[in-house]
Write an enzyme that holds these catalytic residues in place. Structure first.
Site, PDB file in Angstrom:
ATOM      1  N   GLU A  47     -11.452  -5.202  -3.625  1.00 33.71           N
ATOM      2  CA  GLU A  47     -10.015  -5.505  -3.525  1.00 33.71           C
ATOM      3  C   GLU A  47      -9.848  -7.033  -3.465  1.00 33.71           C
ATOM      4  O   GLU A  47     -10.659  -7.728  -2.841  1.00 33.71           O
ATOM      5  CB  GLU A  47      -9.495  -4.885  -2.214  1.00 33.71           C
ATOM      6  N   ASN A 107      -0.513  -5.521  -4.717  1.00 31.63           N
ATOM      7  CA  ASN A 107      -1.967  -5.552  -4.529  1.00 31.63           C
ATOM      8  C   ASN A 107      -2.521  -4.574  -5.572  1.00 31.63           C
ATOM      9  O   ASN A 107      -2.332  -3.363  -5.453  1.00 31.63           O
ATOM     10  CB  ASN A 107      -2.295  -5.111  -3.092  1.00 31.63           C
ATOM     11  N   LYS A 124      -1.485  -0.811  -5.058  1.00 28.26           N
ATOM     12  CA  LYS A 124      -1.786  -0.204  -3.740  1.00 28.26           C
ATOM     13  C   LYS A 124      -0.545   0.414  -3.103  1.00 28.26           C
ATOM     14  O   LYS A 124       0.502  -0.249  -2.978  1.00 28.26           O
ATOM     15  CB  LYS A 124      -2.379  -1.279  -2.831  1.00 28.26           C
TER      16      LYS A 124
HETATM   17  N1  CDV Z   1      -7.327  -4.287   3.207  1.00 30.47           N
HETATM   18  C1  CDV Z   1      -7.114  -3.181   3.934  1.00 30.47           C
HETATM   19  O1  CDV Z   1      -6.377  -2.296   3.519  1.00 30.47           O
HETATM   20  N2  CDV Z   1      -7.732  -3.124   5.135  1.00 30.47           N
HETATM   21  C2  CDV Z   1      -7.540  -2.054   6.084  1.00 30.47           C
HETATM   22  C3  CDV Z   1      -7.722  -2.566   7.488  1.00 30.47           C
HETATM   23  C4  CDV Z   1      -6.652  -3.486   7.885  1.00 30.47           C
HETATM   24  C5  CDV Z   1      -7.777  -1.444   8.490  1.00 30.47           C
HETATM   25  C6  CDV Z   1      -8.489  -0.899   5.859  1.00 30.47           C
HETATM   26  O2  CDV Z   1      -8.023   0.245   5.886  1.00 30.47           O
HETATM   27  O3  CDV Z   1      -9.695  -1.110   5.722  1.00 30.47           O
END
Ligand code: CDV
Length: 323
Positions: A47, A107, A124
């Site tokens: 990501e 995203n 996302k």
């Molecule tokens: N980038 C993310 O989506 N991170 C989240 C964290 C913040 C919990 C994840 O689910 O890994």
């Protein structure tokens, strides 16, 4: 004849705030070359692979964060990745921050065919964190500020993957924790899910206790369950290591439809892991215990789409009042 494809997760070590895209792209090119030498047919990058995980930094004026976003794909900075795909005959998955011509910010992840054509785009949907600066948090997580909720759904497409054709789906980071995301793709007979992530090694919410060692466990648990319950493979790739003092865990994995981990990264740096995957392995789960057509009961699942938050159940009271 097995339908064999060699899949690779190209984990990236940290990218510091001061480092530009060209640093990240240079490292990604080295990983693509390594993938080619190892016979991989698809490479999955994390990501927001081109920059540091910038949602940890607060900008009062969102436009001040625009330099983290791509306004074109490919761009001058990312064109070498597309050229490498053509040179090596490798498909790749890339996560990046997208700003559209209308000024919308997402995203985003794409799957790119070895010809350089974008096969599938995903934006996302499950955005974790918060919109405004939160003084309680140890570190900010401002995805809700910087991105809109994705508007492309969880689409699956059948497309070339190595010498085979496969049903491909994309999700991004936090999506992997939501069974709904997996099931929507399972209902489209997904065979390979590509997912990049940036996950802090510690829970930064500062609202309760989550044991350090369980952070990776929860990530793997979610991915393995998603694969098993939807009879698919997943390539889950981390951005890992310490970015400007903020640690992200690695442990990228490739998982099969039995929920087994086939390969796992052991460093928190740039690292390539690969697995030879027989796509026909998806048939067993899909035709037996998770034969959806035979066993699903959507009439009992109404709450899944009708309701967002949970609500308390009715209180049980005895038929006979206590004496
Ligand atoms: N980038 C993310 O989506 N991170 C989240 C964290 C913040 C919990 C994840 O689910 O890994």
């Amino acid at each position: 004849m097995p339908r064999l494809v060699t899949l690779a997760a190209a984990q990236l070590g940290p990218i510091q705030k001061s480092e530009g895209r060209e640093v990240a792209v240079e490292r990604m090119l080295r990983l693509m070359e390594r993938a080619h030498r190892r016979g991989a047919e698809v490479v999955v990058f994390p990501e927001l692979a081109l920059t540091t995980f910038f949602p940890r930094w607060n900008e009062e004026d969102i436009a001040a964060a625009d330099h983290w976003f791509e306004t074109a794909m490919p761009s001058n900075a990312t064109a070498p990745l597309f050229a490498a795909a053509r040179k090596y005959g490798i498909g790749f998955h890339l996560g990046y921050a997208e700003k559209t011509p209308e000024g919308r910010r997402f995203n985003t992840a794409i799957y790119v065919h070895p010809s350089g054509e974008i096969v599938l785009k995903y934006r996302k949907i499950h955005l974790p964190g918060h919109r405004d600066f939160d003084p309680i948090r140890r570190v900010q997580h401002l995805e809700k500020r910087y991105f809109e909720v994705g508007d492309l759904g969880f689409r699956v497409v059948r497309a070339p993957l190595g010498r085979e054709r496969a049903n491909i789906g994309l999700m991004i980071c936090n999506d992997r924790r939501w069974p709904e995301a997996w099931r929507v793709m399972g209902l489209q007979q997904v065979e390979v899910v590509m997912v990049g992530y940036n996950t802090p090694s510690l829970n930064m919410d500062n609202r309760g206790f989550e044991a350090h060692h369980l952070r990776v466990e929860h990530s793997h648990l979610s991915i393995r369950a998603g694969c098993y319950q939807n009879a698919c493979f997943a390539v889950a790739t981390a951005k890992a290591g310490t970015e400007d003092g903020h640690e992200l865990f690695g442990h990228s994995i490739i998982v099969n439809p039995q929920g087994e981990i086939m390969a796992q990264a052991t460093s928190w740096d740039d690292e390539l892991i690969t697995a030879d995957c027989d796509l026909d392995m998806c048939a067993l789960g899909r035709s037996t215990i998770f034969d959806f057509a035979a066993h699903r009961r959507p009439e009992a699942y109404g709450r899944i789409t009708a309701q967002v938050g949970s609500e308390p159940p009715p209180e049980w009271t005895p038929a006979q009042p206590a004496e």
